[in-house]
Design a protein around this motif. Structure first.
Motif, mmCIF file in Angstrom:
data_model
loop_
_atom_site.group_PDB
_atom_site.id
_atom_site.type_symbol
_atom_site.label_atom_id
_atom_site.label_comp_id
_atom_site.label_asym_id
_atom_site.label_seq_id
_atom_site.Cartn_x
_atom_site.Cartn_y
_atom_site.Cartn_z
ATOM 1 N N ARG A 244 0.799 -1.250 -0.066
ATOM 2 C CA ARG A 244 -0.014 0.161 -0.011
ATOM 3 C C ARG A 244 0.903 1.015 0.032
ATOM 4 N NH1 ARG A 244 -4.356 -1.120 4.714
ATOM 5 N NH2 ARG A 244 -2.541 -1.532 5.888
ATOM 6 N N GLY A 245 1.997 1.025 -0.779
ATOM 7 C CA GLY A 245 2.884 2.352 -1.010
ATOM 8 C C GLY A 245 3.704 2.672 0.041
ATOM 9 N N ARG A 246 3.864 1.925 1.013
ATOM 10 C CA ARG A 246 4.747 1.837 2.204
ATOM 11 C C ARG A 246 5.523 0.536 2.225
ATOM 12 N NH1 ARG A 246 4.748 0.341 7.726
ATOM 13 N NH2 ARG A 246 2.501 -0.692 7.328
ATOM 14 N N VAL A 247 6.965 1.087 2.399
ATOM 15 C CA VAL A 247 8.080 -0.026 2.692
ATOM 16 C C VAL A 247 8.015 -0.608 3.841
ATOM 17 C CG1 VAL A 247 10.593 -0.498 2.421
ATOM 18 C CG2 VAL A 247 9.464 1.382 0.724
ATOM 19 N N VAL A 248 7.775 -2.013 3.811
ATOM 20 C CA VAL A 248 7.411 -2.599 5.149
ATOM 21 C C VAL A 248 8.681 -3.497 5.452
ATOM 22 C CG1 VAL A 248 4.961 -2.513 5.208
ATOM 23 C CG2 VAL A 248 6.193 -4.532 4.114
ATOM 24 N N GLY A 249 9.602 -3.764 4.639
ATOM 25 C CA GLY A 249 10.763 -4.241 4.982
ATOM 26 C C GLY A 249 11.684 -4.541 3.700
ATOM 27 N N VAL A 250 12.700 -5.347 3.795
ATOM 28 C CA VAL A 250 13.552 -5.593 2.597
ATOM 29 C C VAL A 250 13.939 -6.886 2.607
ATOM 30 C CG1 VAL A 250 16.141 -4.897 1.796
ATOM 31 C CG2 VAL A 250 14.808 -3.080 2.944
ATOM 32 N N LEU A 251 13.846 -7.455 1.398
ATOM 33 C CA LEU A 251 14.081 -8.895 1.094
ATOM 34 C C LEU A 251 15.779 -8.762 0.696
ATOM 35 C CD1 LEU A 251 13.675 -11.951 1.217
ATOM 36 C CD2 LEU A 251 12.545 -11.517 -1.185
ATOM 37 N N ASN A 252 16.716 -9.546 1.377
ATOM 38 C CA ASN A 252 18.007 -9.344 0.914
ATOM 39 C C ASN A 252 18.697 -10.743 0.404
ATOM 40 O OD1 ASN A 252 20.595 -7.768 0.843
ATOM 41 N ND2 ASN A 252 21.350 -9.204 2.417
ATOM 42 N N ALA A 253 19.273 -10.866 -0.677
ATOM 43 C CA ALA A 253 19.966 -11.995 -1.047
ATOM 44 C C ALA A 253 21.366 -11.809 -1.242
ATOM 45 C CB ALA A 253 19.216 -12.577 -2.239
ATOM 46 N N GLU A 254 22.284 -12.696 -0.903
ATOM 47 C CA GLU A 254 23.806 -12.390 -1.048
ATOM 48 C C GLU A 254 24.295 -13.968 -1.896
ATOM 49 O OE1 GLU A 254 25.674 -10.180 1.999
ATOM 50 O OE2 GLU A 254 24.016 -10.883 3.114
ATOM 51 N N SER A 255 25.387 -13.616 -2.831
ATOM 52 C CA SER A 255 25.740 -14.808 -3.309
ATOM 53 C C SER A 255 27.374 -15.095 -3.346
ATOM 54 C CB SER A 255 25.401 -14.753 -4.879
ATOM 55 O OG SER A 255 26.302 -15.917 -5.537
ATOM 56 N N GLN A 256 27.832 -16.018 -3.362
ATOM 57 C CA GLN A 256 29.405 -16.243 -3.197
ATOM 58 C C GLN A 256 30.224 -16.115 -4.390
ATOM 59 O OE1 GLN A 256 27.061 -18.605 -3.226
ATOM 60 N NE2 GLN A 256 28.113 -20.702 -3.167
ATOM 61 N N HIS A 257 29.203 -15.792 -5.612
ATOM 62 C CA HIS A 257 29.778 -15.421 -6.842
ATOM 63 C C HIS A 257 29.668 -14.099 -7.190
ATOM 64 C CE1 HIS A 257 30.243 -19.912 -7.452
ATOM 65 N NE2 HIS A 257 28.986 -20.028 -7.101
ATOM 66 N N ALA A 258 30.536 -13.645 -7.960
ATOM 67 C CA ALA A 258 30.271 -12.236 -8.535
ATOM 68 C C ALA A 258 29.068 -11.992 -9.574
ATOM 69 C CB ALA A 258 31.746 -11.590 -9.101
ATOM 70 N N ASP A 259 28.336 -11.206 -9.588
ATOM 71 C CA ASP A 259 27.585 -10.737 -10.679
ATOM 72 C C ASP A 259 26.675 -11.823 -10.738
ATOM 73 O OD1 ASP A 259 26.450 -9.161 -12.591
ATOM 74 O OD2 ASP A 259 27.718 -9.619 -14.188
ATOM 75 N N ALA A 260 26.164 -12.237 -9.697
ATOM 76 C CA ALA A 260 25.133 -13.505 -9.599
ATOM 77 C C ALA A 260 23.790 -13.245 -10.040
ATOM 78 C CB ALA A 260 25.267 -14.286 -8.165
ATOM 79 N N PHE A 261 23.349 -11.812 -9.772
ATOM 80 C CA PHE A 261 22.012 -11.373 -9.895
ATOM 81 C C PHE A 261 21.948 -10.701 -11.172
ATOM 82 C CE2 PHE A 261 23.338 -11.782 -5.286
ATOM 83 C CZ PHE A 261 22.171 -12.714 -5.080
#
Length: 806
Positions: A601-618
């Motif tokens: 509803r237009g409001r930031v309620v959190g952050v989903l964070n993903a990390e990788s052991q490889h460079a340029d993985a996303f």
């Protein structure tokens, strides 16, 4: 004292040689004697009780289906005039084998065939007559000892189908009425009775009798329950009176087999009716435009091509008919929507296999269809839903249905068809082999269709004729979602929807969500960050894959990549975190990061964070996936946060944020049970705030509230992490001190008193010192063995101290 004796002094089997003992019958049927006695008591074995002892007549056992007792019958019992006339050995053997085989046959015709063949091999002809509307008997089957004989040509009419009125066949009527077998040993009598029963045969009755070698006959009733369903007639040249029990036993076994076959047919008819009724309900739902009957017909044909037996082919057809049963629970707005469904709609659409399986599992006759229907959206590579089954873990019946569904999707469901549509559709199927479809089955389906095309098979020609006039049965958007949309997105949405239906606890839900995303996407580490207790910080709500527990870790909203994403509401893909100055690292193996804002509803309620052991993985594909999943995830989080807030409000004081009275009473009850079982002590400190009424009257209630909040702060500063602090009510507070004896509790009370003197509170524009508090201490178990006793003791101590001070 006189004792009544009912046990005969002389064994009855010595005085009555025609009877068998329990032990003899047990040995004959290979059962324990106690089992035989119990079956005799229950009426399952024909027996007679003399005194306290059970005995058995061999002829009645033979009639009940135990021909092994025939040799034990005295010949004088069968017929005094035939003392040296034993049962026909070949007949007894043939009847025994035929009866056992009949019990293993599931269909009436198969039963007739096997018993007739066995008797023919032994040199006997057999006729089966069934009741025809109570007016007579209809010949349902005949098997001749000499199959190649021209008996029907001589008789002038076929035997099967002939109806014999009861008034023309008094012997058969008597057999069906008395439920007893009948023997005729006079060939001339048989000729005469045949001529009367079947007038059309009268002129050639003697010739028919000679062809059938009809010198003797035994007719036995087919008894079902307490009535006859018909009769079996065995004819041959050498039947004897002694064969009556064997034929009767055989007739009983055949009747039991026929009844079992009838019940099986009724059961299958009930199943068929239930399936067709449900399929009809699906077809009546306009929004579905079901083509299930066509799918089912082709799926069953393909199953036959693969060599499936009749039972498995039936399962394929039923599952194909009912695969859309769960869609009856969906609203028309989803079923009729054109274009791509949004994440919430997709999540709802994806529930339909489970809904259908749950419905079918509740109906025992169709329960075995539940796993087939549940899996009809699984993919061969394991990326389907709802369970992520892979390869042969998906039932073969379901893999067949998937291929047929895909075939219809690329042929009949197309808006425009040409002469090459089927060929192009088969080529399209092969492109999905190994991904959504079983490659071996796909090849076999293609081969079946090409063979049918080359031979111009009727079913294939009918399909080609129906193709041009067919119309798409479902909106393009809905079909696209179920067959083409990214399977990872579908699996994440579906599994998160399942979790939110079962779990509302925020911490548990967050933990499961990060695990689902990590499992499905194969990310190295995943975490969800939520707003912290302070406005300018984020708190790690849950994580998966991290080497250390970072739950509860706080990050200022103005720092780090996640803080930036939370503040700006824009996703960030960091191909190399080593070159990113904003990155806050917890693992040296991490080389790239994706942070996505969860917006509701237009409001930031959190952050989903993903990390990788490889460079340029996303890539942008990951961002697109997070975008599809994120909005739904944010909605679920908002609901769970609201539930968590309400849960906290129910157990905490809204003014001081301390535990409330209800939660404190629950905790002290738990501590009484724990300490009592462990033989330990604990204490409570009860206190009230002095002069609260004066502060309220002088400075107003806002100043009184500020005073109470500052007292709560002083209490939290003075106690340990495991201690429980609560506002008991009004100006009263209470502290639970686990594993704390009286002397240590006194020290804590002094620490609380000293701390309070150092705290100040705002009363309007004035900074005032807390007026002070009065304290009372009670220790378990010396001051009380229950929560009520401890609270009363501490309260009494508090007021004693207050009076001393006053």
């Amino acid at each position: 004292m006189k004792r009544r004796v009912t046990q005969p002094a002389v064994p009855l089997t010595m005085r009555l040689p025609k009877l068998l003992s329990v032990e003899e019958v047990a040995a004959g049927i290979r059962r324990h004697p106690e089992v035989v006695r119990r079956q005799a008591r229950d009426g399952r074995l024909p027996a007679e009780k003399i005194g306290r002892v059970w005995f058995f007549r061999p002829e009645r056992l033979a009639e009940a289906g135990y021909p092994q007792f025939l040799p034990t019958m005295a010949s004088s019992e069968v017929a005094e005039t035939r003392a040296a006339d034993p049962p026909t050995e070949s007949l007894v053997r043939a009847l025994g084998e035929a009866g056992l085989e009949a019990l293993r046959r599931p269909q009436q015709d198969a039963i007739f065939e096997v018993v007739g063949r066995r008797l023919a091999e032994a040199g006997f002809s057999m006729f089966v007559f069934l009741l025809a509307n109570g007016a007579g008997l209809r010949c349902a089957f005949r098997q001749l000892a000499e199959p190649d004989s021209d008996v029907e040509k001589v008789a002038g009419q076929p035997a099967v189908g002939t109806i014999i009125p009861f008034d023309r066949a008094p012997i058969l009527r008597g057999v069906c009425t008395t439920l007893r077998a009948h023997y005729i040993g006079d060939a001339d009598e048989l000729v005469g009775r045949m001529a009367v029963a079947i007038p059309a045969v009268a002129a050639n009755a003697r010739r028919v009798s000679e062809i059938l070698h009809m010198g003797t006959m035994i007719a036995a009733p087919l008894v079902v329950g307490d009535k006859a369903a018909g009769a079996i007639v065995v004819v041959g040249p050498r039947l004897r009176q002694a064969d009556l029990p064997a034929v009767m036993a055989f007739a009983n076994q055949t009747a039991a087999a026929l009844e079992a076959a009838r019940l099986l047919v009724e059961s299958r008819q009930t199943e068929e009716a239930a399936v067709l009724a449900l399929a009809g309900t699906i077809e009546l739902r306009d929004a579905l435009h079901s083509r299930a009957s066509e799918h089912a017909e082709l799926a069953e044909r393909f199953a036959e091509h693969l060599g499936f037996d009749q039972v498995r082919r039936r399962r394929v057809r039923y599952a194909a008919l009912l695969q859309d049963l769960g869609k009856l629970s969906l609203p028309d707005s989803i079923l009729k929507k054109r274009g791509r469904l949004d994440p919430e709609e997709r999540a709802l659409m994806m529930t339909h296999p489970g809904v259908a399986a749950d419905l079918l599992a509740r109906f025992a006759p169709l329960a075995d269809l539940a796993p087939l229907v549940r899996a009809h959206h699984e993919w061969f590579n394991g990326e389907g839903y709802p369970d992520g089954l892979q390869g042969e873990a998906i039932a073969a019946e379901t893999r067949i249905i998937s291929i047929v569904n895909a075939f219809f999707n690329v042929t009949f469901e197309l808006p425009f068809k040409t002469e090459t549509t089927v060929d192009e559709g088969l080529q399209e199927l092969n492109r999905f082999a190994g991904i959504t479809l079983d490659p071996a089955f796909t090849e076999a389906f293609t081969a079946m269709c090409r063979e049918a095309a080359s031979t111009k098979a009727q079913w294939y020609q009918r399909m080609l004729e129906a193709l041009p006039s067919s119309t798409a049965s479902v909106p393009a958007g809905a079909r696209d979602i179920l067959s083409v949309a990214d399977s990872r997105e579908l699996r994440i949405i579906y599994r998160i929807a399942q979790e939110t239906n079962a779990v509302l606890d925020l911490a548990t839900l967050l933990s499961r969500i990060v695990k689902i995303i990590r499992d499905v996407m194969g990310y190295y580490m995943v975490s969800i960050l939520l707003p912290g207790d302070k406005e300018d910080e984020l708190r790690v709500g849950a994580h998966s894959g991290y080497s250390i527990d970072i739950t509860g870790l706080t990050i200022p909203t103005g720092q780090g990549i996640t803080g930036w994403v939370f503040t700006h509401g824009v996703p960030q893909v960091i191909p190399d975190v080593k070159a990113e100055p904003r990155y806050i690292g917890l693992d040296e193996q991490v080389h790239s990061e994706l942070a996505f804002p969860l917006i509701s509803r237009g409001r930031v309620v959190g952050v989903l964070n993903a990390e990788s052991q490889h460079a340029d993985a996303f890539s942008e594909a990951d961002v697109a996936l997070m975008s599809a999943v994120g909005s739904q995830l944010a909605s679920y989080l908002e609901v769970a946060q609201l539930h968590d807030t309400l849960k906290r409000e129910a157990s905490h004081d809204p003014l001081t944020r301390l535990n409330n009275r209800r939660l404190f009473l629950e905790r002290i009850q738990q501590e009484v049970i724990r300490a009592g079982g462990a033989g330990e002590s604990f204490s409570i400190v009860f206190l009230d705030v002095d002069e609260l009424k004066r502060i309220n009257d002088t400075y107003g209630h806002l100043a009184g509230d500020a005073l109470l909040r500052e007292v709560s702060n002083a209490l939290m500063d003075a106690v340990r992490g495991e201690d429980v602090v609560a506002r008991y009510g009004g100006d009263e507070f209470v502290v639970l001190l686990p594993a704390t004896p009286a002397s240590a509790a006194a020290s804590v009370a002094q620490r609380i008193s000293d701390g309070i003197t150092r705290h100040r509170f705002m009363a309007g524009r004035e900074l005032l010192q807390i007026p002070g508090v009065s304290l009372g201490i009670a220790t378990f178990p010396q001051d009380g063995a229950t929560a009520e006793e401890l609270l009363a003791s501490a309260d009494a101590t508090l007021y004693r101290e207050k009076r001393k001070a006053g």
